[in-house]
Scaffold this motif. Structure first.
Motif, short mmCIF file in Angstrom:
data_model
loop_
_atom_site.label_atom_id
_atom_site.label_comp_id
_atom_site.label_asym_id
_atom_site.label_seq_id
_atom_site.Cartn_x
_atom_site.Cartn_y
_atom_site.Cartn_z
N ARG A 43 0.86 -1.20 0.00
CA ARG A 43 0.00 0.00 0.00
C ARG A 43 0.89 1.25 0.00
O ARG A 43 0.61 2.20 -0.73
N ASP A 44 1.98 1.18 0.75
CA ASP A 44 2.91 2.32 0.91
C ASP A 44 4.24 2.02 0.24
O ASP A 44 5.20 1.61 0.91
N ASN A 45 4.45 2.17 -0.94
CA ASN A 45 3.61 2.98 -1.82
C ASN A 45 3.57 2.39 -3.23
O ASN A 45 3.44 3.10 -4.22
N ALA A 56 13.68 7.44 -1.79
CA ALA A 56 14.02 7.68 -0.38
C ALA A 56 13.03 8.57 0.37
O ALA A 56 13.43 9.37 1.23
N GLU A 57 11.76 8.40 0.08
CA GLU A 57 10.74 9.18 0.79
C GLU A 57 10.68 8.75 2.25
O GLU A 57 10.57 9.58 3.16
N GLU A 58 10.80 7.44 2.47
CA GLU A 58 10.68 6.93 3.84
C GLU A 58 11.83 7.39 4.73
O GLU A 58 11.75 7.30 5.95
N GLN A 59 12.89 7.87 4.11
CA GLN A 59 14.06 8.30 4.87
C GLN A 59 13.97 9.77 5.24
O GLN A 59 14.92 10.35 5.74
N TYR A 67 0.42 10.94 -4.68
CA TYR A 67 -0.26 9.76 -4.14
C TYR A 67 0.68 9.03 -3.19
O TYR A 67 1.82 8.73 -3.57
N ASP A 68 0.20 8.73 -1.99
CA ASP A 68 0.99 7.98 -1.02
C ASP A 68 0.04 7.16 -0.17
O ASP A 68 -0.81 7.72 0.52
N ALA A 69 0.12 5.82 -0.27
CA ALA A 69 -0.73 4.90 0.49
C ALA A 69 -2.20 5.10 0.15
O ALA A 69 -2.98 5.57 0.98
ZN LIG Z 1 4.71 6.42 1.81
#
Ligand SMILES: [Zn+2]
Length: 592
Positions: A370-372, A404-407, A432-434
């Motif tokens: 889902r992410d992402n 590297a969005e999660e970082q 769009y994210d999740a």
């Molecule tokens: Zn995300």
């Protein structure tokens, strides 16, 4: 949502809703009913900017197309798509192939699909115990159970030696709210103990329950760095963070990636402790509750706690590279084709890590379905529809998959610092994210509603077309606007849609939607269990893809460039960017 602003069209819809309810004038006494005056003529609706050609290709958007993308990049073979990993490289290659297949050209510098992003991975080895001393009293905290610590510096060692702990409340300086938790007190070299979030009890103060950037951990650590602190410790509570402790454990375990240090100051140590651990560190004589009450006062001043501490982290530094993936579809209008509408969805996730103690044993792959992966699939599906339009949009369309969005939103931060066109030539971002994986909804959440009257008007028109209720962020306390890539676009002045599905499911009881979201955060968010399952429904994802498609194409065909509401925190940046790009004459001037 005190800051919500609604466009005139939206007001009309509201009246209609309320009207039908208010239409029951019987409450005012039956006998007058007979002589009802004729209803006023229906207002002439503005010509819809949604054309039959747009409807035809939007209706061709398929859930199976999105499912195929999720099934591919959220598969175990991609090992959770950690930046710079083989799975990351596989993901980028897959995206480039899909972009070419859908008729896009390389959108990066020099005809490349990629905008390389240098990353520095810091893996901090923290000691098993972290001791705090007040006189003869010693309190030792357990790693992971009581605290997580990461390095604020990109060096083999990060340490604090015998520094005093000072409670600084929220650690916020916000002149626009006449708020300053530091009051000029020198806290350089100190260990700052901070509350999470921002003041949330007064709508006129920090937008009430809506979490602003001031309430984000990123801001807290940057604030501590600006004050020359040796360390910063955020006290975790699930309400003030918006997620449970095991999300902190998971997100801060393993390598922490950053863009190469650019001289911005950082504390040596950036840490979290549990509320229980904080109470133990404070000891019987100092009440956390009292400190929290003090912090809520505008006249709050930093509180030295008479506690000292030392800690050292051994850091393993790894230099790696990931990349933003960019595909462009050139616009049809020679005057506007050098301007962009961006559709974005980050392609990375958390890679491989510790199994979730509440999940499948030995499942160490954080698939990020889902992410992402679902967001990536949504943007590719929208891209396919745009390329299928009989006539290309006037502005160019850039499909962007940040790294590297999660970082810490690093790929979009890098793009914002190195944009492929001037920020004043970027009309808007649709992020769009999740996305919503639970089915079609009667509403849609536009995270950011009320910040830009230009985008509000577009969103209102599209929601009306889809017969959906347009809602602002339904969980403003989570500060979602600052937690995904649209934030970095906003920072360079670009108005952004962050579309996040709805919670009102026609075939489900009231509240069911919120229950699914809460269950996801509790069980799957940033956990190995965020995987594609048979329970997934794609009709909601398709609905939201169509929404973003319509909204983005309307903006791509409008001569005017969207702007923010006058009082918005990004408005001045936008005005400067448009002026710098020579596009200010076409700045939108919506009725504020
Ligand atoms: Zn995300």
């Amino acid at each position: 949502m005190s800051s919500v602003r609604v466009s005139p069209i939206w007001c009309l819809a509201l009246v209609a809703f309320a009207g039908c309810h208010r239409d029951a004038p019987t409450e005012l006494g039956p006998e007058t009913a007979a002589v009802e005056p004729a209803p006023p003529p229906a207002p002439t609706a503005a010509p819809s900017r949604i054309t039959p050609a747009m409807v035809a290709v939007a209706d061709a958007i398929e859930g199976d197309d999105v499912r195929a993308v999720v099934a591919e990049i959220a598969d175990d073979r991609y090992m959770g798509r950690s930046p710079g990993s083989p799975g990351d490289k596989m993901t980028r290659a897959y995206l480039e192939k899909e972009l070419a297949k859908r008729g896009y050209e390389p959108g990066g510098e020099g005809g490349s699909w990629e905008q390389p992003v240098e990353l520095v991975g810091v893996t901090a080895a923290a000691p098993a115990r972290w001791t705090f001393a007040r006189g003869a009293n010693r309190v030792a905290l357990e790693r992971d159970t009581d605290f997580v610590a990461s390095s604020g510096v990109q060096a083999p060692r990060a340490s604090v030696d015998g520094a005093e702990v000072v409670f600084v409340g929220y650690g916020i300086e916000a002149p626009e709210y006449d708020w300053d938790d530091f009051k000029g007190v020198d806290v350089s070299g100190k260990v700052l103990l901070m509350l999470n979030n921002d003041p949330d009890w007064d709508p006129a103060l920090f937008a009430g329950s809506e979490r602003l950037f001031y309430g984000r951990w990123v801001y807290k650590y940057e604030s501590a760095g600006r004050h020359g602190a040796a360390a910063a410790i955020i006290i975790h509570t699930t309400p003030s963070a918006g997620y449970p402790w095991h999300t902190v454990q998971a997100s801060w375990g393993g390598a922490q990636f950053k863009l190469p240090a650019g001289g911005e100051p950082h504390a040596q140590i950036e840490a979290w402790i549990t509320e229980d651990a904080a109470r133990r560190v404070l000891g019987p004589d100092v009440s956390l509750d009292t400190l929290v009450e003090q912090a809520k006062r505008r006249d709050f001043k930093p509180v030295p706690l008479g506690i000292t501490t030392s800690i050292a982290l051994r850091n393993t530094i790894a230099h790696t590279q990931s990349a933003n993936v960019l595909g462009i579809l050139r616009g049809s209008d020679p005057d506007l084709a050098d301007e962009l509408v961006i559709f974005s969805a980050h392609h990375d996730h958390l890679g491989v890590g510790a199994p979730n103690p509440n999940g499948k044993p030995n499942d160490r792959i954080y698939n990020g379905a889902r992410d992402n992966a679902a967001g990536v699939g949504t943007v590719l599906a929208i891209g396919k529809a745009i390329a299928a339009l009989p006539e290309r949009p006037r502005r160019s369309v850039l499909l962007m998959f940040p790294a590297a969005e999660e970082q810490g939103l690093l790929g979009s931060e890098y793009f914002a610092k190195h944009p492929t066109v001037a920020p004043g030539k970027i009309a808007a971002d649709v992020n769009y994210d999740a996305p919503n994986i639970w089915g079609a909804t009667r509403d849609i959440t536009f995270i950011g509603l009320g910040k830009s009257p230009s985008l509000d008007a577009v969103a209102t028109e599209v929601a009306a077309y889809q017969h959906r209720v347009l809602k602002a962020d339904q969980f403003p306390e989570r500060g979602s606007y600052y937690r995904s890539d649209q934030f970095n676009f906003a920072k360079i002045g670009v108005p952004a849609f962050y579309l996040n599905g709805g919670t009102d499911f026609p075939d489900k009881p009231a509240g069911w939607g919120v229950e699914q979201l809460d269950a996801y955060i509790e069980r799957d968010y940033h956990q190995p269990s965020d995987e594609l399952t048979d329970e997934w429904r794609f009709d909601g994802i398709v609905q939201d893809a169509q929404f973003g498609f319509y909204a983005g194409i309307i903006v791509a065909n409008e001569s005017k460039l969207p702007v923010w509401s006058d009082r918005n925190e990004f408005a001045a940046t936008r005005r400067a960017a448009l002026a710098a790009a020579g596009t200010d004459s076409r700045a939108d001037s919506p009725a504020h």
